[in-house]
Design a protein around this motif. Structure first.
Motif, mmCIF file in Angstrom:
data_model
loop_
_atom_site.group_PDB
_atom_site.id
_atom_site.type_symbol
_atom_site.label_atom_id
_atom_site.label_comp_id
_atom_site.label_asym_id
_atom_site.label_seq_id
_atom_site.Cartn_x
_atom_site.Cartn_y
_atom_site.Cartn_z
ATOM 1 N N GLY A 178 0.789 -1.231 0.000
ATOM 2 C CA GLY A 178 0.000 0.000 0.000
ATOM 3 C C GLY A 178 0.814 1.270 0.000
ATOM 4 N N SER A 179 2.135 1.176 -0.003
ATOM 5 C CA SER A 179 2.942 2.406 0.102
ATOM 6 C C SER A 179 4.368 2.155 -0.374
ATOM 7 N N GLY A 180 5.044 3.228 -0.700
ATOM 8 C CA GLY A 180 6.494 3.257 -0.858
ATOM 9 C C GLY A 180 7.085 2.191 -1.765
ATOM 10 N N ILE A 181 8.051 1.467 -1.234
ATOM 11 C CA ILE A 181 8.768 0.456 -2.017
ATOM 12 C C ILE A 181 7.824 -0.676 -2.426
ATOM 13 N N GLY A 182 6.948 -1.097 -1.509
ATOM 14 C CA GLY A 182 6.000 -2.167 -1.833
ATOM 15 C C GLY A 182 5.100 -1.773 -2.989
ATOM 16 N N SER A 213 16.500 -5.879 13.558
ATOM 17 C CA SER A 213 15.462 -6.594 12.792
ATOM 18 C C SER A 213 15.955 -6.858 11.373
ATOM 19 N N LYS A 214 16.618 -5.897 10.782
ATOM 20 C CA LYS A 214 17.059 -6.050 9.387
ATOM 21 C C LYS A 214 18.274 -6.991 9.291
ATOM 22 N N GLY A 215 19.132 -6.977 10.310
ATOM 23 C CA GLY A 215 20.194 -7.980 10.342
ATOM 24 C C GLY A 215 19.594 -9.376 10.418
ATOM 25 N N PRO A 226 18.216 -1.671 0.794
ATOM 26 C CA PRO A 226 18.169 -0.291 0.319
ATOM 27 C C PRO A 226 18.884 0.656 1.282
ATOM 28 N N GLY A 227 19.369 1.783 0.719
ATOM 29 C CA GLY A 227 19.792 2.917 1.545
ATOM 30 C C GLY A 227 18.561 3.753 1.847
ATOM 31 N N VAL A 228 18.727 5.058 2.040
ATOM 32 C CA VAL A 228 17.550 5.889 2.320
ATOM 33 C C VAL A 228 16.804 6.138 1.005
ATOM 34 N N ILE A 229 15.526 5.762 1.013
ATOM 35 C CA ILE A 229 14.691 5.825 -0.190
ATOM 36 C C ILE A 229 13.559 6.833 0.052
ATOM 37 N N ASP A 230 13.213 7.557 -0.973
ATOM 38 C CA ASP A 230 12.223 8.635 -0.875
ATOM 39 C C ASP A 230 10.800 8.063 -0.824
ATOM 40 N N THR A 231 10.371 7.684 0.365
ATOM 41 C CA THR A 231 9.030 7.129 0.618
ATOM 42 C C THR A 231 8.516 7.765 1.908
ATOM 43 N N PRO A 232 7.277 7.475 2.306
ATOM 44 C CA PRO A 232 6.813 7.980 3.607
ATOM 45 C C PRO A 232 7.737 7.555 4.757
ATOM 46 N N ALA A 273 -0.975 -6.798 -0.537
ATOM 47 C CA ALA A 273 -1.328 -7.092 0.865
ATOM 48 C C ALA A 273 -0.813 -5.976 1.760
ATOM 49 N N ASP A 274 -1.677 -5.512 2.651
ATOM 50 C CA ASP A 274 -1.241 -4.448 3.572
ATOM 51 C C ASP A 274 -2.167 -4.450 4.779
ATOM 52 N N ILE A 275 -1.648 -3.989 5.910
ATOM 53 C CA ILE A 275 -2.496 -3.827 7.092
ATOM 54 C C ILE A 275 -3.530 -2.726 6.824
ATOM 55 N N ALA A 304 16.721 -1.308 17.307
ATOM 56 C CA ALA A 304 15.711 -2.335 17.003
ATOM 57 C C ALA A 304 15.596 -2.526 15.493
ATOM 58 N N TYR A 305 15.558 -1.409 14.778
ATOM 59 C CA TYR A 305 15.419 -1.487 13.311
ATOM 60 C C TYR A 305 16.611 -2.226 12.699
ATOM 61 N N SER A 306 17.826 -1.844 13.087
ATOM 62 C CA SER A 306 19.015 -2.489 12.508
ATOM 63 C C SER A 306 19.056 -3.971 12.876
ATOM 64 N N ASN A 352 8.481 -9.409 0.487
ATOM 65 C CA ASN A 352 8.225 -9.029 1.877
ATOM 66 C C ASN A 352 8.724 -7.603 2.086
ATOM 67 N N SER A 353 7.789 -6.642 1.945
ATOM 68 C CA SER A 353 8.195 -5.228 2.052
ATOM 69 C C SER A 353 7.581 -4.529 3.261
ATOM 70 N N ALA A 354 6.543 -5.102 3.885
ATOM 71 C CA ALA A 354 5.922 -4.444 5.042
ATOM 72 C C ALA A 354 6.994 -4.162 6.099
ATOM 73 N N ALA A 359 -6.327 -7.594 3.032
ATOM 74 C CA ALA A 359 -5.853 -7.082 4.322
ATOM 75 C C ALA A 359 -4.965 -8.145 4.949
ATOM 76 N N MET A 360 -3.821 -7.731 5.449
ATOM 77 C CA MET A 360 -2.923 -8.678 6.126
ATOM 78 C C MET A 360 -2.103 -7.932 7.173
ATOM 79 N N ASP A 361 -2.139 -8.430 8.412
ATOM 80 C CA ASP A 361 -1.225 -7.939 9.443
ATOM 81 C C ASP A 361 -0.117 -8.977 9.555
ATOM 82 N N VAL A 362 1.065 -8.633 9.095
ATOM 83 C CA VAL A 362 2.134 -9.638 9.001
ATOM 84 C C VAL A 362 2.568 -10.178 10.367
ATOM 85 N N ARG A 363 2.183 -9.487 11.445
ATOM 86 C CA ARG A 363 2.576 -9.943 12.798
ATOM 87 C C ARG A 363 1.725 -11.097 13.286
HETATM 88 N N1 LIG Z 1 12.368 4.030 2.803
HETATM 89 C C1 LIG Z 1 13.588 3.725 3.171
HETATM 90 O O1 LIG Z 1 14.469 4.598 3.303
HETATM 91 C C2 LIG Z 1 13.965 2.284 3.420
HETATM 92 C C3 LIG Z 1 15.335 1.968 3.498
HETATM 93 C C4 LIG Z 1 15.715 0.647 3.732
HETATM 94 C C5 LIG Z 1 14.744 -0.331 3.879
HETATM 95 N N2 LIG Z 1 13.430 0.004 3.812
HETATM 96 C C6 LIG Z 1 12.462 -1.068 4.005
HETATM 97 O O2 LIG Z 1 11.623 -1.143 2.885
HETATM 98 C C7 LIG Z 1 10.341 -1.638 3.285
HETATM 99 C C8 LIG Z 1 9.278 -0.698 2.763
HETATM 100 O O3 LIG Z 1 9.508 0.588 3.330
HETATM 101 P P1 LIG Z 1 8.822 1.889 2.714
HETATM 102 O O4 LIG Z 1 9.853 2.943 2.696
HETATM 103 O O5 LIG Z 1 8.075 1.542 1.502
HETATM 104 O O6 LIG Z 1 7.810 2.228 3.916
HETATM 105 P P2 LIG Z 1 6.309 2.783 3.891
HETATM 106 O O7 LIG Z 1 6.070 3.266 5.265
HETATM 107 O O8 LIG Z 1 6.124 3.713 2.744
HETATM 108 O O9 LIG Z 1 5.439 1.465 3.609
HETATM 109 C C9 LIG Z 1 5.359 0.438 4.545
HETATM 110 C C10 LIG Z 1 4.050 -0.292 4.338
HETATM 111 O O10 LIG Z 1 4.025 -1.390 5.263
HETATM 112 C C11 LIG Z 1 2.704 -1.477 5.777
HETATM 113 N N3 LIG Z 1 2.715 -2.139 7.076
HETATM 114 C C12 LIG Z 1 3.190 -1.665 8.258
HETATM 115 N N4 LIG Z 1 2.959 -2.552 9.244
HETATM 116 C C13 LIG Z 1 2.351 -3.618 8.663
HETATM 117 C C14 LIG Z 1 1.848 -4.856 9.167
HETATM 118 N N5 LIG Z 1 1.928 -5.173 10.480
HETATM 119 N N6 LIG Z 1 1.301 -5.725 8.295
HETATM 120 C C15 LIG Z 1 1.187 -5.412 6.980
HETATM 121 N N7 LIG Z 1 1.611 -4.248 6.455
HETATM 122 C C16 LIG Z 1 2.184 -3.353 7.292
HETATM 123 C C17 LIG Z 1 2.244 -0.032 5.877
HETATM 124 O O11 LIG Z 1 0.830 0.075 5.979
HETATM 125 C C18 LIG Z 1 2.811 0.555 4.602
HETATM 126 O O12 LIG Z 1 1.891 0.437 3.531
HETATM 127 C C19 LIG Z 1 10.382 -1.743 4.803
HETATM 128 O O13 LIG Z 1 10.634 -3.074 5.183
HETATM 129 C C20 LIG Z 1 11.541 -0.845 5.172
HETATM 130 O O14 LIG Z 1 12.115 -1.200 6.402
HETATM 131 C C21 LIG Z 1 13.023 1.284 3.580
#
Ligand SMILES: NC(=O)c1ccc[n+]([C@@H]2O[C@H](COP(=O)([O-])OP(=O)(O)OC[C@H]3O[C@@H](n4cnc5c(N)ncnc54)[C@H](O)[C@@H]3O)[C@@H](O)[C@H]2O)c1
Length: 262
Positions: free
Chosen positions: A27-31, A173-175, A200-206, A48-50, A169-171, A101-103, A72-76
Protein backbone atom coordinates in the motif's frame (compact mmCIF):
# COMPACT_ATOMS: atom_id res chain seq x y z
CA UNK A 1 28.88 -7.84 -41.15
CA UNK A 2 25.23 -6.77 -40.93
CA UNK A 3 24.30 -4.98 -37.74
CA UNK A 4 21.96 -7.09 -35.62
CA UNK A 5 18.79 -5.58 -34.16
CA UNK A 6 19.12 -4.25 -30.65
CA UNK A 7 16.73 -6.56 -28.85
CA UNK A 8 17.41 -4.88 -25.51
CA UNK A 9 15.44 -1.85 -26.64
CA UNK A 10 13.15 -3.10 -29.39
CA UNK A 11 11.70 -6.25 -27.86
CA UNK A 12 9.40 -5.91 -24.88
CA UNK A 13 10.38 -8.38 -22.17
CA UNK A 14 7.43 -9.31 -20.01
CA UNK A 15 9.46 -11.47 -17.70
CA UNK A 16 6.72 -12.40 -15.23
CA UNK A 17 3.72 -13.08 -17.48
CA UNK A 18 1.33 -15.59 -15.95
CA UNK A 19 2.89 -15.35 -12.47
CA UNK A 20 0.97 -14.38 -9.34
CA UNK A 21 2.97 -12.12 -7.03
CA UNK A 22 2.06 -11.23 -3.44
CA UNK A 23 3.60 -8.03 -2.09
CA UNK A 24 3.31 -7.20 1.62
CA UNK A 25 3.36 -3.51 2.44
CA UNK A 26 2.01 -3.03 -1.08
CA UNK A 27 0.00 0.00 0.00
CA UNK A 28 2.94 2.41 0.10
CA UNK A 29 6.49 3.26 -0.86
CA UNK A 30 8.77 0.46 -2.02
CA UNK A 31 6.00 -2.17 -1.83
CA UNK A 32 3.73 -0.08 -4.06
CA UNK A 33 6.56 0.53 -6.55
CA UNK A 34 7.22 -3.23 -6.60
CA UNK A 35 3.54 -3.82 -7.44
CA UNK A 36 3.77 -1.34 -10.32
CA UNK A 37 6.98 -2.79 -11.78
CA UNK A 38 5.86 -6.42 -11.38
CA UNK A 39 2.52 -5.63 -13.05
CA UNK A 40 4.39 -3.96 -15.91
CA UNK A 41 6.36 -7.21 -16.24
CA UNK A 42 3.12 -9.14 -16.64
CA UNK A 43 2.49 -10.48 -13.12
CA UNK A 44 -0.94 -10.57 -11.51
CA UNK A 45 -0.63 -8.78 -8.16
CA UNK A 46 -1.97 -9.60 -4.72
CA UNK A 47 -1.45 -6.32 -2.88
CA UNK A 48 -1.33 -7.09 0.87
CA UNK A 49 -1.24 -4.45 3.57
CA UNK A 50 -2.50 -3.83 7.09
CA UNK A 51 -4.06 -0.72 5.53
CA UNK A 52 -6.60 -2.20 3.08
CA UNK A 53 -7.59 1.21 1.72
CA UNK A 54 -3.98 1.90 0.77
CA UNK A 55 -3.72 -1.53 -0.87
CA UNK A 56 -6.89 -0.80 -2.85
CA UNK A 57 -5.44 2.52 -3.95
CA UNK A 58 -2.37 0.71 -5.27
CA UNK A 59 -4.68 -1.37 -7.47
CA UNK A 60 -5.77 1.82 -9.24
CA UNK A 61 -2.15 2.55 -10.17
CA UNK A 62 -1.31 -0.79 -11.73
CA UNK A 63 -0.76 -1.14 -15.47
CA UNK A 64 -2.01 -4.09 -17.50
CA UNK A 65 -5.30 -5.93 -17.68
CA UNK A 66 -4.47 -8.62 -15.13
CA UNK A 67 -7.11 -8.96 -12.45
CA UNK A 68 -5.09 -7.67 -9.52
CA UNK A 69 -6.49 -8.07 -5.99
CA UNK A 70 -6.03 -6.37 -2.63
CA UNK A 71 -6.08 -8.22 0.69
CA UNK A 72 -5.85 -7.08 4.32
CA UNK A 73 -2.92 -8.68 6.13
CA UNK A 74 -1.23 -7.94 9.44
CA UNK A 75 2.13 -9.64 9.00
CA UNK A 76 2.58 -9.94 12.80
CA UNK A 77 -0.41 -12.21 13.15
CA UNK A 78 -0.28 -15.85 11.93
CA UNK A 79 -4.07 -16.09 11.56
CA UNK A 80 -4.26 -12.90 9.53
CA UNK A 81 -1.38 -14.04 7.32
CA UNK A 82 -2.89 -17.49 6.69
CA UNK A 83 -6.36 -16.03 6.00
CA UNK A 84 -4.90 -13.54 3.51
CA UNK A 85 -2.87 -16.27 1.79
CA UNK A 86 -6.01 -18.39 1.45
CA UNK A 87 -8.00 -15.40 0.12
CA UNK A 88 -5.26 -14.81 -2.46
CA UNK A 89 -5.39 -18.43 -3.57
CA UNK A 90 -9.20 -18.45 -3.71
CA UNK A 91 -9.37 -15.25 -5.75
CA UNK A 92 -6.58 -16.19 -8.16
CA UNK A 93 -7.40 -19.90 -8.44
CA UNK A 94 -3.86 -20.90 -7.52
CA UNK A 95 -1.39 -19.77 -4.83
CA UNK A 96 1.09 -16.96 -5.52
CA UNK A 97 4.50 -18.20 -6.69
CA UNK A 98 6.30 -14.89 -6.17
CA UNK A 99 6.59 -13.03 -2.85
CA UNK A 100 7.97 -9.63 -1.87
CA UNK A 101 8.22 -9.03 1.88
CA UNK A 102 8.20 -5.23 2.05
CA UNK A 103 5.92 -4.44 5.04
CA UNK A 104 7.97 -2.65 7.64
CA UNK A 105 8.05 -0.03 10.39
CA UNK A 106 10.77 2.37 11.50
CA UNK A 107 11.50 4.35 14.65
CA UNK A 108 14.60 6.38 15.54
CA UNK A 109 15.31 6.39 19.26
CA UNK A 110 18.54 6.19 21.28
CA UNK A 111 19.50 2.69 22.45
CA UNK A 112 19.23 3.60 26.15
CA UNK A 113 15.72 5.02 25.65
CA UNK A 114 14.33 2.13 23.57
CA UNK A 115 11.46 0.68 25.58
CA UNK A 116 10.17 -2.90 25.37
CA UNK A 117 7.12 -1.99 23.29
CA UNK A 118 9.15 -0.15 20.66
CA UNK A 119 11.68 -2.98 20.42
CA UNK A 120 8.96 -5.64 20.18
CA UNK A 121 6.82 -3.86 17.60
CA UNK A 122 9.75 -3.39 15.24
CA UNK A 123 10.95 -6.98 15.63
CA UNK A 124 7.36 -8.27 15.24
CA UNK A 125 6.65 -6.46 11.97
CA UNK A 126 10.06 -6.42 10.31
CA UNK A 127 11.38 -9.85 11.29
CA UNK A 128 8.63 -12.12 12.68
CA UNK A 129 6.38 -10.84 9.87
CA UNK A 130 8.76 -12.19 7.23
CA UNK A 131 9.00 -15.52 9.08
CA UNK A 132 5.21 -15.89 9.19
CA UNK A 133 4.51 -14.74 5.63
CA UNK A 134 7.31 -16.82 4.12
CA UNK A 135 6.16 -19.94 5.95
CA UNK A 136 2.54 -19.50 4.83
CA UNK A 137 3.62 -18.69 1.26
CA UNK A 138 5.93 -21.72 0.95
CA UNK A 139 3.36 -24.06 2.49
CA UNK A 140 0.58 -22.96 0.17
CA UNK A 141 2.84 -23.03 -2.90
CA UNK A 142 4.31 -26.46 -2.15
CA UNK A 143 0.96 -27.99 -1.12
CA UNK A 144 -1.30 -26.48 -3.78
CA UNK A 145 0.77 -24.90 -6.54
CA UNK A 146 0.35 -26.25 -10.07
CA UNK A 147 3.96 -25.24 -10.80
CA UNK A 148 5.66 -25.06 -7.39
CA UNK A 149 8.61 -23.06 -8.71
CA UNK A 150 8.85 -19.82 -6.76
CA UNK A 151 10.94 -16.83 -5.76
CA UNK A 152 11.00 -14.57 -2.71
CA UNK A 153 12.63 -11.18 -2.18
CA UNK A 154 12.90 -9.73 1.30
CA UNK A 155 13.37 -5.99 1.75
CA UNK A 156 16.08 -5.69 4.40
CA UNK A 157 18.13 -2.48 4.78
CA UNK A 158 21.71 -1.33 4.60
CA UNK A 159 21.24 -0.66 8.36
CA UNK A 160 21.06 -4.44 8.80
CA UNK A 161 24.66 -4.64 7.57
CA UNK A 162 26.20 -1.48 9.04
CA UNK A 163 24.02 -0.74 12.11
CA UNK A 164 23.26 2.92 12.77
CA UNK A 165 22.95 5.15 15.88
CA UNK A 166 19.37 5.41 17.23
CA UNK A 167 18.28 2.43 15.09
CA UNK A 168 19.03 -0.49 17.42
CA UNK A 169 15.71 -2.34 17.00
CA UNK A 170 15.42 -1.49 13.31
CA UNK A 171 19.02 -2.49 12.51
CA UNK A 172 18.71 -5.69 14.55
CA UNK A 173 15.46 -6.59 12.79
CA UNK A 174 17.06 -6.05 9.39
CA UNK A 175 20.19 -7.98 10.34
CA UNK A 176 17.80 -10.78 11.26
CA UNK A 177 16.13 -10.48 7.86
CA UNK A 178 19.51 -10.99 6.18
CA UNK A 179 20.25 -14.22 8.05
CA UNK A 180 16.63 -15.40 7.79
CA UNK A 181 16.93 -14.87 4.03
CA UNK A 182 20.08 -16.99 3.84
CA UNK A 183 18.60 -19.76 5.99
CA UNK A 184 15.35 -19.93 4.01
CA UNK A 185 17.39 -19.74 0.80
CA UNK A 186 19.44 -22.77 1.83
CA UNK A 187 16.38 -24.80 2.80
CA UNK A 188 14.01 -23.83 -0.01
CA UNK A 189 16.42 -24.00 -2.96
CA UNK A 190 15.97 -27.77 -3.18
CA UNK A 191 12.21 -27.16 -3.42
CA UNK A 192 12.70 -24.79 -6.38
CA UNK A 193 12.01 -21.63 -4.35
CA UNK A 194 14.82 -19.07 -4.57
CA UNK A 195 15.15 -16.55 -1.73
CA UNK A 196 17.19 -13.34 -1.91
CA UNK A 197 17.11 -9.91 -0.27
CA UNK A 198 17.81 -6.30 -1.11
CA UNK A 199 19.44 -3.77 1.22
CA UNK A 200 18.17 -0.29 0.32
CA UNK A 201 19.79 2.92 1.54
CA UNK A 202 17.55 5.89 2.32
CA UNK A 203 14.69 5.82 -0.19
CA UNK A 204 12.22 8.63 -0.88
CA UNK A 205 9.03 7.13 0.62
CA UNK A 206 6.81 7.98 3.61
CA UNK A 207 9.23 5.93 5.75
CA UNK A 208 12.27 7.67 4.26
CA UNK A 209 10.62 11.01 5.13
CA UNK A 210 10.75 9.98 8.82
CA UNK A 211 14.53 10.44 8.68
CA UNK A 212 15.15 14.03 9.95
CA UNK A 213 16.15 16.55 7.25
CA UNK A 214 19.65 17.11 8.63
CA UNK A 215 20.27 13.35 8.64
CA UNK A 216 18.99 13.03 5.07
CA UNK A 217 21.53 15.69 4.07
CA UNK A 218 24.28 13.75 5.87
CA UNK A 219 23.26 10.55 4.05
CA UNK A 220 23.40 12.36 0.71
CA UNK A 221 26.94 13.58 1.49
CA UNK A 222 28.01 10.05 2.44
CA UNK A 223 26.40 8.54 -0.69
CA UNK A 224 28.67 8.47 -3.75
CA UNK A 225 25.65 9.18 -6.03
CA UNK A 226 24.86 12.20 -3.82
CA UNK A 227 21.09 11.67 -3.56
CA UNK A 228 18.39 9.53 -1.97
CA UNK A 229 17.01 6.55 -3.89
CA UNK A 230 13.63 6.33 -5.59
CA UNK A 231 11.29 3.43 -4.74
CA UNK A 232 11.21 2.27 -8.36
CA UNK A 233 15.01 1.91 -8.29
CA UNK A 234 14.57 -0.73 -5.59
CA UNK A 235 11.59 -2.29 -7.38
CA UNK A 236 13.57 -2.86 -10.60
CA UNK A 237 16.12 -4.92 -8.66
CA UNK A 238 13.31 -6.84 -6.96
CA UNK A 239 11.77 -7.67 -10.36
CA UNK A 240 15.13 -8.94 -11.57
CA UNK A 241 15.57 -11.13 -8.48
CA UNK A 242 12.08 -12.61 -8.92
CA UNK A 243 12.54 -13.44 -12.59
CA UNK A 244 14.39 -16.12 -14.49
CA UNK A 245 17.21 -13.74 -15.41
CA UNK A 246 18.51 -14.25 -11.85
CA UNK A 247 18.02 -18.04 -11.91
CA UNK A 248 21.41 -18.78 -10.30
CA UNK A 249 21.03 -16.23 -7.45
CA UNK A 250 20.19 -17.72 -4.05
CA UNK A 251 20.75 -16.12 -0.64
CA UNK A 252 22.16 -12.94 -2.19
CA UNK A 253 22.00 -9.57 -0.43
CA UNK A 254 21.94 -6.88 -3.09
CA UNK A 255 22.74 -3.35 -1.93
CA UNK A 256 20.65 -0.62 -3.57
CA UNK A 257 22.18 2.38 -1.85
CA UNK A 258 23.80 4.67 -4.40
CA UNK A 259 27.04 3.40 -2.88
CA UNK A 260 26.33 4.24 0.78
CA UNK A 261 27.64 1.62 3.20
CA UNK A 262 29.46 -0.49 0.60
N1 LIG B 1 12.37 4.03 2.80
C1 LIG B 1 13.59 3.72 3.17
O1 LIG B 1 14.47 4.60 3.30
C2 LIG B 1 13.97 2.28 3.42
C3 LIG B 1 15.33 1.97 3.50
C4 LIG B 1 15.71 0.65 3.73
C5 LIG B 1 14.74 -0.33 3.88
N2 LIG B 1 13.43 0.00 3.81
C6 LIG B 1 12.46 -1.07 4.00
O2 LIG B 1 11.62 -1.14 2.89
C7 LIG B 1 10.34 -1.64 3.29
C8 LIG B 1 9.28 -0.70 2.76
O3 LIG B 1 9.51 0.59 3.33
P1 LIG B 1 8.82 1.89 2.71
O4 LIG B 1 9.85 2.94 2.70
O5 LIG B 1 8.07 1.54 1.50
O6 LIG B 1 7.81 2.23 3.92
P2 LIG B 1 6.31 2.78 3.89
O7 LIG B 1 6.07 3.27 5.27
O8 LIG B 1 6.12 3.71 2.74
O9 LIG B 1 5.44 1.47 3.61
C9 LIG B 1 5.36 0.44 4.54
C10 LIG B 1 4.05 -0.29 4.34
O10 LIG B 1 4.03 -1.39 5.26
C11 LIG B 1 2.70 -1.48 5.78
N3 LIG B 1 2.71 -2.14 7.08
C12 LIG B 1 3.19 -1.67 8.26
N4 LIG B 1 2.96 -2.55 9.24
C13 LIG B 1 2.35 -3.62 8.66
C14 LIG B 1 1.85 -4.86 9.17
N5 LIG B 1 1.93 -5.17 10.48
N6 LIG B 1 1.30 -5.72 8.30
C15 LIG B 1 1.19 -5.41 6.98
N7 LIG B 1 1.61 -4.25 6.46
C16 LIG B 1 2.18 -3.35 7.29
C17 LIG B 1 2.24 -0.03 5.88
O11 LIG B 1 0.83 0.08 5.98
C18 LIG B 1 2.81 0.56 4.60
O12 LIG B 1 1.89 0.44 3.53
C19 LIG B 1 10.38 -1.74 4.80
O13 LIG B 1 10.63 -3.07 5.18
C20 LIG B 1 11.54 -0.85 5.17
O14 LIG B 1 12.12 -1.20 6.40
C21 LIG B 1 13.02 1.28 3.58
Amino acid sequence: MAASADTTTTTPSYTLTGKIALVTGGGSGIGRACCQVLAREGARLVVADINLQAAKHTLTLLPGGQQHVAVAMDVRDRRSVEDAMKAAQDQCGTPPSLLVNSAGVFTMVPFSETDDDTWQKIIDVNLTGIFLVTQAFATSLLDNGKDPKGAIVNIASIAGKTGYPHLCAYSASKGGVITLTKTCAAELASKAIRVNCVLPGVIDTPMGAMVPDELQELFKRLTPLGRLGRPEEVAEVVAFLLGERSSYMVGACVEVTGGYGM
